[in-house]
Design a protein around this motif. Structure first.
Motif, short mmCIF file in Angstrom:
data_model
loop_
_atom_site.label_atom_id
_atom_site.label_comp_id
_atom_site.label_asym_id
_atom_site.label_seq_id
_atom_site.Cartn_x
_atom_site.Cartn_y
_atom_site.Cartn_z
N SER A 93 -43.86 11.12 -9.39
CA SER A 93 -43.54 11.37 -10.80
C SER A 93 -42.33 12.29 -10.92
CB SER A 93 -44.75 12.01 -11.50
OG SER A 93 -45.86 11.13 -11.51
N LEU A 94 -42.28 13.32 -10.09
CA LEU A 94 -41.14 14.24 -10.14
C LEU A 94 -39.85 13.52 -9.77
CD1 LEU A 94 -42.65 17.47 -8.53
CD2 LEU A 94 -42.30 16.99 -10.96
N GLY A 95 -39.93 12.59 -8.81
CA GLY A 95 -38.76 11.82 -8.41
C GLY A 95 -38.27 10.91 -9.52
N VAL A 96 -39.19 10.21 -10.19
CA VAL A 96 -38.80 9.35 -11.31
C VAL A 96 -38.22 10.19 -12.44
CG1 VAL A 96 -39.66 7.74 -13.06
CG2 VAL A 96 -40.49 7.57 -10.70
N MET A 97 -38.81 11.36 -12.68
CA MET A 97 -38.28 12.26 -13.71
C MET A 97 -36.84 12.65 -13.42
SD MET A 97 -41.66 14.65 -14.20
CE MET A 97 -40.74 16.02 -14.92
N LEU A 98 -36.52 12.89 -12.15
CA LEU A 98 -35.14 13.22 -11.79
C LEU A 98 -34.21 12.06 -12.11
CD1 LEU A 98 -32.95 14.94 -10.50
CD2 LEU A 98 -33.68 14.07 -8.26
N LEU A 99 -34.60 10.85 -11.75
CA LEU A 99 -33.76 9.69 -12.05
C LEU A 99 -33.56 9.52 -13.55
CD1 LEU A 99 -35.21 7.11 -9.47
CD2 LEU A 99 -33.11 8.46 -9.28
N LEU A 100 -34.63 9.69 -14.31
CA LEU A 100 -34.54 9.57 -15.76
C LEU A 100 -33.60 10.63 -16.34
CD1 LEU A 100 -38.30 8.90 -16.65
CD2 LEU A 100 -36.41 7.27 -16.83
N SER A 101 -33.74 11.86 -15.85
CA SER A 101 -32.91 12.94 -16.38
C SER A 101 -31.43 12.70 -16.11
CB SER A 101 -33.35 14.28 -15.79
OG SER A 101 -33.08 14.35 -14.40
N LEU A 102 -31.12 12.11 -14.95
CA LEU A 102 -29.73 11.82 -14.61
C LEU A 102 -29.13 10.76 -15.53
CD1 LEU A 102 -29.99 11.82 -10.71
CD2 LEU A 102 -28.80 13.51 -12.14
N VAL A 103 -29.99 9.93 -16.09
CA VAL A 103 -29.53 8.91 -17.05
C VAL A 103 -29.42 9.49 -18.45
CG1 VAL A 103 -30.11 6.71 -18.16
CG2 VAL A 103 -30.47 7.00 -15.69
N ILE A 104 -30.35 10.38 -18.81
CA ILE A 104 -30.45 10.87 -20.19
C ILE A 104 -29.30 11.80 -20.56
CG2 ILE A 104 -31.86 12.22 -21.80
CD1 ILE A 104 -34.32 11.17 -20.20
N SER A 105 -29.18 12.93 -19.87
CA SER A 105 -28.14 13.90 -20.24
C SER A 105 -28.04 15.00 -19.19
CB SER A 105 -28.45 14.55 -21.60
OG SER A 105 -29.58 15.40 -21.50
N PHE A 106 -26.93 15.73 -19.25
CA PHE A 106 -26.75 16.88 -18.37
C PHE A 106 -27.80 17.95 -18.66
CE2 PHE A 106 -24.71 21.10 -17.74
CZ PHE A 106 -24.62 21.06 -16.35
N ALA A 107 -28.08 18.19 -19.96
CA ALA A 107 -29.06 19.20 -20.33
C ALA A 107 -30.45 18.84 -19.79
CB ALA A 107 -29.11 19.35 -21.85
N GLN A 108 -30.82 17.56 -19.88
CA GLN A 108 -32.12 17.14 -19.37
C GLN A 108 -32.19 17.27 -17.85
OE1 GLN A 108 -35.14 15.53 -21.30
NE2 GLN A 108 -35.55 16.81 -19.53
N THR A 109 -31.07 17.06 -17.17
CA THR A 109 -31.05 17.23 -15.72
C THR A 109 -31.31 18.68 -15.34
OG1 THR A 109 -29.45 15.40 -15.54
CG2 THR A 109 -29.68 16.86 -13.63
N LEU A 110 -30.70 19.61 -16.06
CA LEU A 110 -30.97 21.02 -15.81
C LEU A 110 -32.43 21.36 -16.12
CD1 LEU A 110 -27.79 22.77 -17.28
CD2 LEU A 110 -28.31 22.24 -14.88
#
Length: 339
Positions: A93-110
């Motif tokens: 789940s944490l890995g998928v969350m990282l991939l999603l955040s990289l697609v969504i926005s810089f703020a979400q990645t942080l």
């Protein structure tokens, strides 16, 4: 048949009925940012479903000591699912969350980095933040505050962050933090005996009795719900959002039940009802901020998922798991005692 039983045990351990407040809070933040409900928002919703899902899988493995007292049947579910599989659910789940955040926005990645800290730090044996009275509740409050912040920071491009001309986003974020802080106090009252035995220093566990904890939770819950209409009147929140304050009625009624509760089943039912109150409150707030068919459907879908989970018994805190006493006590790979 064995795979089906194992899958069912995993589902009950990740607790679908508890996965809804985070994406709802995210949507409230998105509406605050004036962002349309598009594919990027959908990915953000998925991110904020996976975060509590990962946390629940982690907690199931780390909280064996207190769960043996509070929710005896959960130990059977952990054994049936397997500690290894629950850990794979966590890290997957944490890995998928990282991939999603990289697609969504810089703020979400942080914010993904922050989310990992929250998910792992809350109940991990090393940090055990849940065992610290104020810090633990502050981390618990992030289950709605972080998603709200993520939504409120969603811009029209990957790098962009919305510009706000008022303090409304900060005021609402602060309210959501204290609102869920009060909920955290409430959710620890049913676990009073087990938390105390495991050495967890939750706010209720520091009090002389479970009844005292119930009174503190009731007071905090009543205060935050009663404060919401005042917040609307004193800020530039849309006037119609005041109607979400009607949830003070079921919230207080439920807290009266908590003060009157005497058995583990009664306390547990209060917690189950409180989640409905929380989800409906966020759903009403979301609809009031942006009245539309889309926001109405989001609220109805959240309630429907909860009801479906309850009707199917897809939760590790259903009543028969509270009273079950023949649970396995030798589940390997985890443990919740402070060291």
């Amino acid at each position: 048949m064995q795979r089906t039983a194992r899958f069912a045990a995993v589902v009950k351990n990740v607790r679908p009925r508890t996965l809804l407040v985070s994406p709802l809070s995210y949507c409230v933040g998105v509406v605050m940012a004036g962002h349309r409900l598009d594919l990027v928002v959908l990915l953000g919703v998925l991110f904020h479903v996976l975060a509590p899902l990962a946390a629940n899988a982690h907690n199931a493995v780390t909280d064996l000591v207190e769960d043996g007292r509070n929710v005896p049947g959960r130990l059977k579910l952990v054994e049936a699912a397997g500690v290894g599989l629950l850990q794979r659910v966590l890290y997957g789940s944490l890995g998928v969350m990282l991939l999603l955040s990289l697609v969504i926005s810089f703020a979400q990645t942080l914010l993904w980095v922050f989310s990992v800290f929250l998910v792992l730090g809350y109940s991990s044996p090393r940090l055990r933040l849940k065992g610290r009275p104020v810090v633990g509740m502050a981390v618990f409050s992030m289950a709605v505050t972080e998603p709200y912040i993520a939504g409120a920071l969603l811009g029209d491009s990957w790098w962009e962050i919305p510009h706000y001309d008022s303090s409304r986003p900060v005021v609402l974020g602060a309210f959501l933090f204290f609102w869920y802080f009060a909920k955290g106090i409430m959710k620890n009252v049913p676990d009073y005996e087990g938390d105390k035995a495991a050495g967890l220093r939750t706010i209720p566990a520091l009090l002389p009795s479970q009844l005292a904890g119930a009174w503190v939770a009731a007071g905090a819950t009543t205060l935050v719900y009663a404060a919401f209409p005042v917040l609307v009147l004193l800020t530039d929140m849309p006037d119609r959002t005041v109607y979400a304050g009607v949830m003070v009625i079921p919230a207080v009624a439920n807290m009266i039940s908590m003060v009157r509760a005497r058995t583990p089943i009664e306390y547990n039912l209060v917690g189950q009802r409180d989640m409905y109150v929380s989800v409906v409150f966020l759903g009403l707030l979301l609809f009031a901020m942006r009245p539309s068919v889309g926001t109405a459907l989001i609220g109805f879908l959240a309630v429907a998922v909860m009801a479906g989970a309850d009707l199917s018994g897809s939760d590790s805190r259903v009543s028969h798991h509270i009273t079950q006493v023949d649970s396995a006590v030798g589940v390997s790979g985890g443990g919740g005692r402070n060291r």
